[in-house]
Write an enzyme that holds these catalytic residues in place. Structure first.
Site, PDB file in Angstrom:
ATOM      1  N   ALA A  70      -4.412  -3.663  -5.264  1.00  0.00           N
ATOM      2  CA  ALA A  70      -5.002  -4.783  -4.543  1.00  0.00           C
ATOM      3  C   ALA A  70      -4.955  -4.464  -3.050  1.00  0.00           C
ATOM      4  O   ALA A  70      -4.221  -3.573  -2.614  1.00  0.00           O
ATOM      5  CB  ALA A  70      -4.250  -6.073  -4.850  1.00  0.00           C
ATOM      6  N   GLY A 113      -3.011  -3.868  -8.894  1.00  0.00           N
ATOM      7  CA  GLY A 113      -4.103  -4.663  -9.426  1.00  0.00           C
ATOM      8  C   GLY A 113      -5.164  -3.829 -10.102  1.00  0.00           C
ATOM      9  O   GLY A 113      -5.825  -4.287 -11.039  1.00  0.00           O
ATOM     10  N   GLU A 116      -3.945  -3.376 -13.543  1.00  0.00           N
ATOM     11  CA  GLU A 116      -4.050  -4.628 -14.290  1.00  0.00           C
ATOM     12  C   GLU A 116      -5.484  -4.923 -14.704  1.00  0.00           C
ATOM     13  O   GLU A 116      -5.731  -5.484 -15.782  1.00  0.00           O
ATOM     14  CB  GLU A 116      -3.473  -5.769 -13.457  1.00  0.00           C
ATOM     15  CG  GLU A 116      -1.960  -5.649 -13.311  1.00  0.00           C
ATOM     16  CD  GLU A 116      -1.354  -6.750 -12.464  1.00  0.00           C
ATOM     17  OE1 GLU A 116      -0.486  -7.475 -12.978  1.00  0.00           O
ATOM     18  OE2 GLU A 116      -1.752  -6.875 -11.286  1.00  0.00           O
ATOM     19  N   GLU A 136       4.478  -2.764  -7.660  1.00  0.00           N
ATOM     20  CA  GLU A 136       4.595  -4.016  -6.910  1.00  0.00           C
ATOM     21  C   GLU A 136       6.008  -4.353  -6.448  1.00  0.00           C
ATOM     22  O   GLU A 136       6.183  -4.824  -5.299  1.00  0.00           O
ATOM     23  CB  GLU A 136       4.026  -5.180  -7.745  1.00  0.00           C
ATOM     24  CG  GLU A 136       2.516  -5.223  -7.835  1.00  0.00           C
ATOM     25  CD  GLU A 136       1.938  -4.433  -8.991  1.00  0.00           C
ATOM     26  OE1 GLU A 136       0.779  -4.659  -9.346  1.00  0.00           O
ATOM     27  OE2 GLU A 136       2.667  -3.575  -9.545  1.00  0.00           O
TER      28      GLU A 136
END
Length: 254
Positions: A70, A113, A116, A136
């Site tokens: 992300a 992300g 994911e 993370e």
């Protein structure tokens, strides 16, 4: 007349709409295709179109990277209210629930992300340089867009905890051995192989694929749901035509 996803301009995606599938390439080359708010909004637009007119989705990344995570600059500015909105997790769950199958072709890094998003797809195919990881906790947060439960479902608790707690990254070979990816193929064949999988799917009944995905994604044992889905298919013209062709090829034998 409804405007399709491919007819509208995108800043972070390249969208190719074909008659039987949609191909989406994540494209933020200056940021290793990091997932920012703009990309989230544009992927929601793609999902909206695929919910209205169901087609399989092939998702990949530009420049030898799937998505390097992300956007950290945006994450740093987010607080409690943004976390409760589930900005990334709502999108990834929407991808997961698309009516027809989704495939992630992962050429390189799929981190945070980005990993994911790949986990949310039904299938993943890896290039030899693919790497999946969820770093993370090193940034003071958790993988809150599905990895903490979806990765466990995909590879088992032990491997999931190695990735989520111990910071292990899964390279292409490790991802194949634990079942996270369908196959590992040369980089120059990666997207072609993903298309080949979709080609095989396209020879099946779209309704049967849709109901099979819906039933498979349902939690727990669900024999009544299985029976209801089968009842719909047993009454379809497509089923009658496909079985008739099968029997004709076999000379009438089962």
């Amino acid at each position: 007349m409804n405007e399709s996803a491919a007819d509208r301009p995108y800043d972070t995606l390249v969208v190719e709409e074909r008659s039987d599938r949609v191909v989406v390439t994540l494209r933020r080359p200056a940021a290793r295709n990091a997932i920012n708010g703009r990309m989230i909004a544009e992927l929601h637009r793609v999902c909206e179109d695929l919910e209205r007119v169901p087609k399989p989705l092939l998702l990949t990344g530009h420049g030898g990277v799937f998505a390097g995570g992300a956007d950290i600059g945006e994450l740093r500015r987010r607080g409690r209210e943004e976390a409760l909105q589930g900005i990334n997790s709502r999108l990834f769950e929407r991808v997961r629930r698309l009516p027809l199958p989704t495939i992630a072709a992962v050429p390189g890094w799929a981190l945070g992300g980005g990993a994911e998003l790949a986990y949310a797809c039904d299938l993943r195919i890896a290039g030899p340089d693919a790497v999946f990881g969820n770093p993370e906790p090193g940034l003071g947060i958790l993988a809150a867009a599905g990895a903490c439960w979806r990765l466990r479902e995909l590879v088992g608790e032990s491997v999931a905890k190695q990735v989520l707690l111990a910071g292990r990254s899964l390279d292409a070979r490790a991802a194949l051995s634990c079942g996270l990816v369908l196959d590992v193929v040369p980089a120059d064949r990666l997207v072609d192989e993903a298309h080949a999988v979709l080609d095989r799917m396209s020879r099946s009944s779209a309704l049967a694929l849709r109901l099979t995905k819906l039933v498979t994604d349902a939690s727990g044992a669900h024999p009544v749901t299985d029976d209801l889905a089968q009842a719909v298919l047993f009454e379809s013209t497509d089923k009658e035509e496909r079985m008739t062709r099968f029997l004709e090829k076999k000379g009438g034998r089962a």
